[in-house]
Write a protein that holds these residues in place. Structure first.
Motif, mmCIF file in Angstrom:
data_model
loop_
_atom_site.group_PDB
_atom_site.id
_atom_site.type_symbol
_atom_site.label_atom_id
_atom_site.label_comp_id
_atom_site.label_asym_id
_atom_site.label_seq_id
_atom_site.Cartn_x
_atom_site.Cartn_y
_atom_site.Cartn_z
ATOM 1 N N LEU A 70 50.206 20.215 44.212
ATOM 2 C CA LEU A 70 50.827 19.640 45.404
ATOM 3 C C LEU A 70 51.659 18.410 45.064
ATOM 4 O O LEU A 70 52.761 18.240 45.589
ATOM 5 C CB LEU A 70 49.746 19.285 46.437
ATOM 6 N N ILE A 71 51.149 17.561 44.185
ATOM 7 C CA ILE A 71 51.876 16.347 43.807
ATOM 8 C C ILE A 71 53.172 16.708 43.080
ATOM 9 O O ILE A 71 54.233 16.111 43.329
ATOM 10 C CB ILE A 71 50.993 15.432 42.933
ATOM 11 N N LYS A 72 53.123 17.704 42.208
ATOM 12 C CA LYS A 72 54.324 18.115 41.477
ATOM 13 C C LYS A 72 55.388 18.666 42.427
ATOM 14 O O LYS A 72 56.580 18.359 42.288
ATOM 15 C CB LYS A 72 53.969 19.158 40.420
ATOM 16 N N ILE A 73 54.969 19.476 43.389
ATOM 17 C CA ILE A 73 55.945 20.035 44.324
ATOM 18 C C ILE A 73 56.524 18.933 45.203
ATOM 19 O O ILE A 73 57.733 18.907 45.464
ATOM 20 C CB ILE A 73 55.304 21.142 45.184
ATOM 21 N N ALA A 74 55.673 18.016 45.656
ATOM 22 C CA ALA A 74 56.158 16.895 46.469
ATOM 23 C C ALA A 74 57.186 16.077 45.692
ATOM 24 O O ALA A 74 58.238 15.700 46.223
ATOM 25 C CB ALA A 74 54.983 16.020 46.901
ATOM 26 N N LYS A 135 56.472 33.394 44.917
ATOM 27 C CA LYS A 135 57.728 33.754 45.583
ATOM 28 C C LYS A 135 58.552 32.516 45.907
ATOM 29 O O LYS A 135 59.767 32.608 46.120
ATOM 30 C CB LYS A 135 57.442 34.517 46.875
ATOM 31 N N PHE A 136 57.898 31.356 45.917
ATOM 32 C CA PHE A 136 58.619 30.138 46.270
ATOM 33 C C PHE A 136 59.533 29.645 45.151
ATOM 34 O O PHE A 136 60.378 28.778 45.389
ATOM 35 C CB PHE A 136 57.647 29.035 46.718
ATOM 36 N N LEU A 137 59.400 30.192 43.950
ATOM 37 C CA LEU A 137 60.396 29.877 42.925
ATOM 38 C C LEU A 137 61.770 30.360 43.376
ATOM 39 O O LEU A 137 62.756 29.623 43.330
ATOM 40 C CB LEU A 137 60.021 30.544 41.600
ATOM 41 N N ALA A 138 61.823 31.594 43.826
ATOM 42 C CA ALA A 138 63.087 32.149 44.318
ATOM 43 C C ALA A 138 63.530 31.447 45.593
ATOM 44 O O ALA A 138 64.726 31.221 45.808
ATOM 45 C CB ALA A 138 62.946 33.647 44.564
ATOM 46 N N CYS A 184 58.498 21.587 54.635
ATOM 47 C CA CYS A 184 57.448 21.973 55.587
ATOM 48 C C CYS A 184 56.923 23.380 55.296
ATOM 49 O O CYS A 184 55.704 23.616 55.334
ATOM 50 C CB CYS A 184 57.980 21.886 57.012
ATOM 51 N N ALA A 185 57.824 24.304 54.990
ATOM 52 C CA ALA A 185 57.410 25.690 54.754
ATOM 53 C C ALA A 185 56.517 25.804 53.534
ATOM 54 O O ALA A 185 55.462 26.464 53.570
ATOM 55 C CB ALA A 185 58.644 26.584 54.595
ATOM 56 N N GLN A 186 56.901 25.150 52.441
ATOM 57 C CA GLN A 186 56.058 25.300 51.260
ATOM 58 C C GLN A 186 54.848 24.380 51.303
ATOM 59 O O GLN A 186 53.833 24.680 50.659
ATOM 60 C CB GLN A 186 56.863 25.151 49.971
ATOM 61 N N GLY A 187 54.889 23.331 52.108
ATOM 62 C CA GLY A 187 53.673 22.549 52.323
ATOM 63 C C GLY A 187 52.602 23.403 52.985
ATOM 64 O O GLY A 187 51.426 23.397 52.586
ATOM 65 N N ALA A 188 53.011 24.150 54.012
ATOM 66 C CA ALA A 188 52.075 25.040 54.701
ATOM 67 C C ALA A 188 51.575 26.134 53.763
ATOM 68 O O ALA A 188 50.383 26.491 53.773
ATOM 69 C CB ALA A 188 52.745 25.651 55.928
ATOM 70 N N HIS A 189 52.474 26.663 52.927
ATOM 71 C CA HIS A 189 52.098 27.757 52.028
ATOM 72 C C HIS A 189 51.125 27.292 50.947
ATOM 73 O O HIS A 189 50.043 27.885 50.780
ATOM 74 C CB HIS A 189 53.351 28.347 51.379
ATOM 75 N N PHE A 190 51.492 26.260 50.218
ATOM 76 C CA PHE A 190 50.650 25.813 49.108
ATOM 77 C C PHE A 190 49.430 25.020 49.584
ATOM 78 O O PHE A 190 48.505 24.795 48.804
ATOM 79 C CB PHE A 190 51.480 25.007 48.110
ATOM 80 N N GLY A 191 49.437 24.620 50.845
ATOM 81 C CA GLY A 191 48.244 24.006 51.425
ATOM 82 C C GLY A 191 47.245 25.030 51.923
ATOM 83 O O GLY A 191 46.165 24.677 52.374
#
Length: 326
Positions: A70-74, A135-138, A184-191
């Motif tokens: 999560l920290i890396k994505i943020a 899938k979030f890489l793409a 917001c979208a990937q926060g919800a996904h990876f959370g």
């Protein structure tokens, strides 16, 4: 740098970790550039995109979450944002950003271009480390593509006296709202939030992003340079006609046309006259109404989210973004 979050200690502590990781990613052999990048990352940025990411992630199941991921994505979100700002400053020849000299004004456009490019590579390094196989890489690559298309849309409409509200919103959807959508979208996904949260998270982010950019454009006409921490009326001088001007011009085209026909020959004094006319003819108030409308759309969806501290913070933050002075 993180004083904006003094009233939100939970998110402030997480953002401090994000900031530390960003500093580590800024290590380069050129110590002047390294110092400039670290200063830039700390100089008044609100860290909104990583904050929204972390808030949406906190709506999910902590047992399933990977804190390091999560920290890396943020951090990747803020680094991508920083890269676009550096390139924006090159295009606009901006001397100041966040109250400090821009990279291009310190070292020239050549170094600034490569510095922005370097940040793009750091963005990709982090998301590959954090979400390889997802899938979030793409999705990240597609969002970066849309972000850049939004910037190109804006460039394509420079000095365009027939630009429409639709043209403006198409550009904003790419250059600003896309990154809020992604956060917001990937926060919800990876959370690991519930399915319905993942379905509406991106919609919330997009509406917040549009409202944010509209209000940012309002501040260009209402704030002073010291408060805004960058030159005011810069967009107008560069031929970028934002929503307050477009709305006022739609009602009174003959008033504004003589100024806009000057294009890059418009003087600072004339730019100020345009700003005064935008206020006089209700361009600012009409733009505020539109910003409030998008904010309200976001708040309606936020109300559906699970009750708790994160939801309350999202409600407060989304509302306060329309009350900020910079």
């Amino acid at each position: 740098m993180l004083s904006y979050w003094n009233d939100y200690p939970t998110i402030q502590n997480k953002l401090q970790i994000v900031c530390s990781l960003i500093e580590k990613q800024m290590r380069v052999r050129n110590k002047d550039i390294q110092e400039t990048l670290i200063d830039f990352s700390q100089a008044g940025g609100k860290y909104l995109r990583p904050a929204f990411f972390l808030l949406f992630a906190s709506l999910g199941d902590p047992e399933k979450q990977d804190e390091e991921q999560l920290i890396k994505i943020a951090a990747s979100l803020e680094i991508l944002h920083m890269a676009t700002l550096i390139h924006d400053d090159i295009i606009d020849d901006s001397p100041l950003r966040r109250g400090t000299k821009t990279v291009q004004s310190r070292y020239g456009k050549d170094i600034a271009v490569y510095t922005g490019d370097l940040l793009f590579t750091e963005f990709f390094k982090l998301i590959i480390e954090a979400m390889n196989g997802s899938k979030f890489l793409a999705i990240n690559a597609r969002s970066m593509h849309r972000l850049l298309l939004g910037e190109l849309d804006q460039m394509n409409t420079r000095y365009n006296k027939t630009e429409t509200i639709r043209d403006y919103l198409r550009s904003v959807n790419g250059k600003t709202a896309e990154l809020f959508w992604l956060a917001c979208a990937q926060g919800a996904h990876f959370g690991h939030t519930e399915a319905y949260v993942q379905r509406i998270a991106g919609r919330i982010g997009r509406n917040i992003g549009i409202a944010f950019q509209v209000y940012d454009d309002i501040l260009d006409y209402t704030a002073d340079e010291e408060t805004l921490k960058k030159p005011i009326l810069e967009d107008l001088a560069q031929g970028v006609y934002t929503l307050p001007l477009l709305l006022a011009k739609a009602e009174h085209p003959s008033v504004f046309l003589p100024y806009l026909e000057k294009e890059d020959k418009i003087t600072p004094e004339e730019s100020q006259e345009v700003a005064d006319l935008v206020v006089k003819y209700q361009g600012v108030e009409m733009a505020k109404d539109i910003a409030r409308r998008y904010t309200q759309k976001a708040l309606v969806d936020i109300e559906i989210l699970p009750d708790g501290e994160a939801k309350e913070m999202l409600q407060l933050l989304t509302t306060q973004l329309l009350l900020r002075s910079y």
